[in-house]
Design a protein around this motif. Structure first.
Motif, PDB file in Angstrom:
ATOM      1  N   GLY A   1       0.538  -2.796  67.693  1.00 37.97           N
ATOM      2  CA  GLY A   1      -1.140  -2.585  67.965  1.00 37.97           C
ATOM      3  C   GLY A   1      -2.402  -4.063  68.790  1.00 37.97           C
ATOM      4  O   GLY A   1      -2.797  -3.646  69.254  1.00 37.97           O
ATOM      5  N   VAL A   2      -1.971  -4.859  67.583  1.00 37.39           N
ATOM      6  CA  VAL A   2      -3.321  -6.002  68.126  1.00 37.39           C
ATOM      7  C   VAL A   2      -2.446  -7.356  66.867  1.00 37.39           C
ATOM      8  O   VAL A   2      -1.418  -6.755  66.404  1.00 37.39           O
ATOM      9  N   LEU A   3      -2.663  -8.220  67.808  1.00 38.97           N
ATOM     10  CA  LEU A   3      -2.430  -9.627  66.631  1.00 38.97           C
ATOM     11  C   LEU A   3      -4.169 -10.582  66.422  1.00 38.97           C
ATOM     12  O   LEU A   3      -4.459 -10.006  66.477  1.00 38.97           O
ATOM     13  N   LEU A   4      -3.892 -10.347  64.630  1.00 38.94           N
ATOM     14  CA  LEU A   4      -5.061 -12.080  64.286  1.00 38.94           C
ATOM     15  C   LEU A   4      -4.761 -12.552  64.023  1.00 38.94           C
ATOM     16  O   LEU A   4      -4.097 -13.124  63.415  1.00 38.94           O
ATOM     17  N   GLY A   5      -5.317 -13.210  63.637  1.00 44.36           N
ATOM     18  CA  GLY A   5      -5.436 -14.999  63.130  1.00 44.36           C
ATOM     19  C   GLY A   5      -6.947 -15.458  63.453  1.00 44.36           C
ATOM     20  O   GLY A   5      -8.195 -15.127  63.344  1.00 44.36           O
ATOM     21  N   LYS A   6      -6.819 -17.153  63.444  1.00 51.39           N
ATOM     22  CA  LYS A   6      -7.917 -17.758  62.429  1.00 51.39           C
ATOM     23  C   LYS A   6      -7.527 -19.017  63.025  1.00 51.39           C
ATOM     24  O   LYS A   6      -6.899 -19.635  63.592  1.00 51.39           O
ATOM     25  N   VAL A   7      -8.944 -19.673  63.661  1.00 48.95           N
ATOM     26  CA  VAL A   7      -8.752 -21.367  64.623  1.00 48.95           C
ATOM     27  C   VAL A   7      -9.666 -22.131  63.079  1.00 48.95           C
ATOM     28  O   VAL A   7     -10.964 -21.421  63.253  1.00 48.95           O
ATOM     29  N   THR A   8      -9.488 -23.097  62.829  1.00 48.01           N
ATOM     30  CA  THR A   8      -9.844 -23.956  61.987  1.00 48.01           C
ATOM     31  C   THR A   8      -9.949 -25.794  62.992  1.00 48.01           C
ATOM     32  O   THR A   8      -9.343 -25.760  64.145  1.00 48.01           O
ATOM     33  N   ILE A   9     -11.108 -26.363  62.688  1.00 45.81           N
ATOM     34  CA  ILE A   9     -10.913 -27.704  63.301  1.00 45.81           C
ATOM     35  C   ILE A   9     -10.624 -28.449  62.150  1.00 45.81           C
ATOM     36  O   ILE A   9     -11.458 -28.970  61.487  1.00 45.81           O
ATOM     37  N   ALA A  10      -9.503 -29.437  62.388  1.00 44.67           N
ATOM     38  CA  ALA A  10      -9.341 -30.447  61.378  1.00 44.67           C
ATOM     39  C   ALA A  10     -10.585 -31.779  61.450  1.00 44.67           C
ATOM     40  O   ALA A  10     -11.131 -32.434  61.910  1.00 44.67           O
ATOM     41  N   GLY A  11     -11.057 -31.293  59.733  1.00 45.08           N
ATOM     42  CA  GLY A  11     -12.234 -32.352  59.333  1.00 45.08           C
ATOM     43  C   GLY A  11     -13.204 -32.482  59.589  1.00 45.08           C
ATOM     44  O   GLY A  11     -14.271 -33.001  59.535  1.00 45.08           O
ATOM     45  N   GLU A  12     -13.618 -31.027  60.344  1.00 46.03           N
ATOM     46  CA  GLU A  12     -15.172 -30.884  61.283  1.00 46.03           C
ATOM     47  C   GLU A  12     -15.355 -28.824  61.143  1.00 46.03           C
ATOM     48  O   GLU A  12     -14.243 -28.329  60.831  1.00 46.03           O
TER      49      GLU A  12
ATOM     50  N   GLU B   1       9.024 -10.401  65.941  1.00 42.66           N
ATOM     51  CA  GLU B   1       8.908  -9.174  66.160  1.00 42.66           C
ATOM     52  C   GLU B   1       8.495  -9.325  64.463  1.00 42.66           C
ATOM     53  O   GLU B   1       7.766  -8.171  64.672  1.00 42.66           O
ATOM     54  N   HIS B   2       8.511  -9.519  63.681  1.00 39.37           N
ATOM     55  CA  HIS B   2       7.494  -9.406  62.003  1.00 39.37           C
ATOM     56  C   HIS B   2       5.790  -9.196  62.770  1.00 39.37           C
ATOM     57  O   HIS B   2       5.409  -8.213  61.810  1.00 39.37           O
ATOM     58  N   ASN B   3       5.681 -10.201  63.278  1.00 45.29           N
ATOM     59  CA  ASN B   3       4.069  -9.629  63.932  1.00 45.29           C
ATOM     60  C   ASN B   3       4.083  -8.429  64.141  1.00 45.29           C
ATOM     61  O   ASN B   3       3.352  -7.977  63.758  1.00 45.29           O
ATOM     62  N   LEU B   4       4.941  -8.030  65.049  1.00 44.16           N
ATOM     63  CA  LEU B   4       5.180  -7.574  66.424  1.00 44.16           C
ATOM     64  C   LEU B   4       4.915  -5.349  65.985  1.00 44.16           C
ATOM     65  O   LEU B   4       4.476  -4.142  65.372  1.00 44.16           O
ATOM     66  N   ARG B   5       6.119  -5.739  64.134  1.00 45.28           N
ATOM     67  CA  ARG B   5       6.727  -4.509  63.515  1.00 45.28           C
ATOM     68  C   ARG B   5       5.475  -4.394  62.000  1.00 45.28           C
ATOM     69  O   ARG B   5       5.463  -3.399  61.896  1.00 45.28           O
ATOM     70  N   ASP B   6       5.668  -5.738  61.720  1.00 46.28           N
ATOM     71  CA  ASP B   6       5.762  -5.149  60.337  1.00 46.28           C
ATOM     72  C   ASP B   6       4.504  -6.200  59.476  1.00 46.28           C
ATOM     73  O   ASP B   6       3.147  -5.648  59.158  1.00 46.28           O
ATOM     74  N   ASP B   7       3.189  -7.714  59.918  1.00 49.76           N
ATOM     75  CA  ASP B   7       2.293  -7.881  59.933  1.00 49.76           C
ATOM     76  C   ASP B   7       1.736  -8.315  60.861  1.00 49.76           C
ATOM     77  O   ASP B   7       1.880  -9.500  62.003  1.00 49.76           O
ATOM     78  N   PRO B   8       1.186  -8.037  61.466  1.00 50.38           N
ATOM     79  CA  PRO B   8      -0.134  -8.651  62.309  1.00 50.38           C
ATOM     80  C   PRO B   8      -0.784  -9.680  62.432  1.00 50.38           C
ATOM     81  O   PRO B   8      -1.674 -10.050  63.501  1.00 50.38           O
ATOM     82  N   GLU B   9      -0.711 -10.329  61.328  1.00 43.87           N
ATOM     83  CA  GLU B   9      -1.538 -11.329  60.794  1.00 43.87           C
ATOM     84  C   GLU B   9      -0.739 -13.146  61.262  1.00 43.87           C
ATOM     85  O   GLU B   9       0.528 -13.376  60.732  1.00 43.87           O
ATOM     86  N   VAL B  10      -0.847 -13.490  62.348  1.00 41.23           N
ATOM     87  CA  VAL B  10      -0.075 -14.563  62.967  1.00 41.23           C
ATOM     88  C   VAL B  10      -0.071 -16.331  61.910  1.00 41.23           C
ATOM     89  O   VAL B  10       0.488 -17.113  62.428  1.00 41.23           O
ATOM     90  N   GLY B  11      -1.623 -15.971  61.319  1.00 43.92           N
ATOM     91  CA  GLY B  11      -1.851 -17.189  60.539  1.00 43.92           C
ATOM     92  C   GLY B  11      -3.067 -17.658  61.313  1.00 43.92           C
ATOM     93  O   GLY B  11      -4.161 -17.697  61.666  1.00 43.92           O
ATOM     94  N   THR B  12      -2.808 -19.346  60.717  1.00 38.35           N
ATOM     95  CA  THR B  12      -4.001 -20.503  62.006  1.00 38.35           C
ATOM     96  C   THR B  12      -3.603 -21.383  62.687  1.00 38.35           C
ATOM     97  O   THR B  12      -3.002 -22.377  62.561  1.00 38.35           O
ATOM     98  N   ILE B  13      -4.586 -21.345  63.632  1.00 42.40           N
ATOM     99  CA  ILE B  13      -4.477 -22.506  65.275  1.00 42.40           C
ATOM    100  C   ILE B  13      -5.287 -23.291  64.217  1.00 42.40           C
ATOM    101  O   ILE B  13      -6.446 -22.924  63.875  1.00 42.40           O
ATOM    102  N   VAL B  14      -4.836 -24.766  64.378  1.00 42.52           N
ATOM    103  CA  VAL B  14      -5.515 -25.633  63.930  1.00 42.52           C
ATOM    104  C   VAL B  14      -6.247 -26.471  65.021  1.00 42.52           C
ATOM    105  O   VAL B  14      -5.128 -27.249  66.206  1.00 42.52           O
ATOM    106  N   LEU B  15      -6.775 -27.231  65.067  1.00 44.75           N
ATOM    107  CA  LEU B  15      -7.254 -28.448  66.501  1.00 44.75           C
ATOM    108  C   LEU B  15      -7.864 -29.457  66.099  1.00 44.75           C
ATOM    109  O   LEU B  15      -8.369 -29.825  65.003  1.00 44.75           O
ATOM    110  N   SER B  16      -7.263 -29.942  66.646  1.00 39.90           N
ATOM    111  CA  SER B  16      -7.881 -31.827  65.776  1.00 39.90           C
ATOM    112  C   SER B  16      -8.520 -32.611  67.410  1.00 39.90           C
ATOM    113  O   SER B  16      -7.867 -32.172  68.445  1.00 39.90           O
ATOM    114  N   ARG B  17      -9.136 -33.366  67.537  1.00 39.30           N
ATOM    115  CA  ARG B  17      -9.614 -34.196  68.681  1.00 39.30           C
ATOM    116  C   ARG B  17      -8.415 -34.839  69.034  1.00 39.30           C
ATOM    117  O   ARG B  17      -7.472 -35.567  68.429  1.00 39.30           O
TER     118      ARG B  17
END
Length: 377
Positions: free
Chosen positions: A63-74, A149-165
């Motif tokens: 029903g939902v996907l959850l995640g996080k965004v970080t910025i490398a070194g900042e 499919e694992h995210n949609l069926r079992d675990d909505p935590e998709v992980g972390t997106i990392v941004l860099s300059r």
């Protein structure tokens, strides 16, 4: 000062009432309300991420996907970071991070209660498996996450997106001057952000003032100092924002805030100039910059340019975060005598506007336009 003021755009016997926006409020978001132990509060009360995070993984999966965004070194910026869902090369959904960098993806723009979860699960499985998540922050590259499919069926935590300059980018949403900030200035800037999160803007302002005294070329701190004073001291805010641009002309965000200040003062030429500078650096634009551009062009009688900007705004703002954005497009079309086009947008506004007074005005506007259409037939 009221959070909303209204402009009435007259054309013939009809009027479109467009709630004009001031700049997005500089204060941090309110502390989320705690949900009931038996039934979660609505998303409008606690926010999308908080609403879903109160549930168990089993309830959330599908029903939902959850995640996080970080910025490398900042540090993270104070403003939300956009997160995009791309399916087979097409952007199908956007969401934004909260102040901690967390985000949620749900298939409905305003999913109400748990009773809707079954429909949400079916929609997620149908449309999102194999799609890609990535962050969108001007001047930064993003890693990508694939929805499985694992995210949609079992675990909505998709992980972390990392941004860099992105060293090749001309424009940036976070000034490169922050990388050279001495420890004391960086500490004050970080503390100011923490004060904003707990809604203490006066303390945040003092910390930002410390930061720019310690490091006068701290463009991000000048920008945030300006944002804090947009409504309380617009003259000082303008000086701070112009200082940020003087230090780093490729720092795109101060231009949008200057456009907001100009709209607040009804200085339409200045609003158009600042919005134009922002779009030169970042042609994709943001919903707020397209709004300021559309409104300024409309007020200056540049209807084709206003229509183009308003269409960009509506296309980029499916959740209608800019209140009155689609009504502004309707006003432009009505001024151009495209009454059927204006009617279509006003009728669509009725599908998501909930305030009784606004609904009443919309119905009056629709009735007046319908009379114009009938008389022309």
């Amino acid at each position: 000062m009221r959070s909303m003021w209204f402009l009435v755009f007259l054309f013939g016997l009809s009027a479109i009432v467009v709630p004009a926006q001031r700049t997005p409020p500089p204060a941090g978001p309110p502390t989320p309300a705690r949900p009931s132990p038996t039934r979660p509060d609505s998303i409008q009360d606690v926010g999308l991420y908080s609403y879903w995070s109160k549930m168990t993984n089993q309830d959330r999966a599908g029903g939902v996907l959850l995640g996080k965004v970080t910025i490398a070194g900042e540090m993270l910026p104070w403003e939300p970071i956009s997160v995009i869902v791309n399916c087979q090369g097409t952007m199908v959904y956007t969401t934004e991070t909260d102040p901690k960098g967390e985000f949620a993806v749900a298939p409905s723009s305003v999913p109400g209660d748990v009773s809707q979860l079954g429909d949400a699960q079916r929609q997620m499985k149908t449309h999102y498996e194999g799609c890609v998540l990535e962050g969108d922050l001007t001047g930064f590259r993003s890693t990508k996450l694939t929805i499985t499919e694992h995210n949609l069926r079992d675990d909505p935590e998709v992980g972390t997106i990392v941004l860099s300059r992105d060293s090749t980018a001309r424009e940036t949403a976070m000034s490169a001057t922050s990388l050279s900030a001495p420890p004391a200035a960086a500490k004050s800037y970080t503390k100011a952000g923490s004060e904003m999160l707990v809604q203490k803007p006066e303390r945040a302002q003092k910390e930002l003032e410390k930061a720019v005294r310690e490091y006068p070329n701290f463009a991000d701190a000048w920008y945030q100092l300006g944002r804090l004073q947009v409504t309380s001291a617009p003259g000082i805010a303008r000086l701070c924002l112009e200082k940020a641009i003087q230090i780093d002309p490729n720092f795109v965000r101060p231009y949008g805030q200057l456009a907001a200040l100009a709209v607040q003062a009804q200085d339409w030429r200045a609003a158009l100039q600042s919005a134009g500078h922002s779009l030169e650096l970042e042609p994709r634009g943001t919903i707020w910059v397209w709004y300021y551009s559309a409104l300024a062009n409309f007020q200056l009688g540049r209807l084709d340019a206003a229509e183009m900007s308003a269409n960009k705004l509506v296309a980029m703002d499916p959740l209608h975060n800019v209140r009155g954005g689609e009504q502004l497009l309707a006003a432009v079309l009505a001024r151009k005598a495209d009454y059927n086009g204006a009617l279509a947008h006003l009728r669509n506004c009725l599908t998501y506007i909930r305030t009784d007074s606004d609904i009443s005005l919309l119905k009056q506007e629709i009735a007046q336009l319908e009379q114009k259409v009938n008389r022309s037939n």
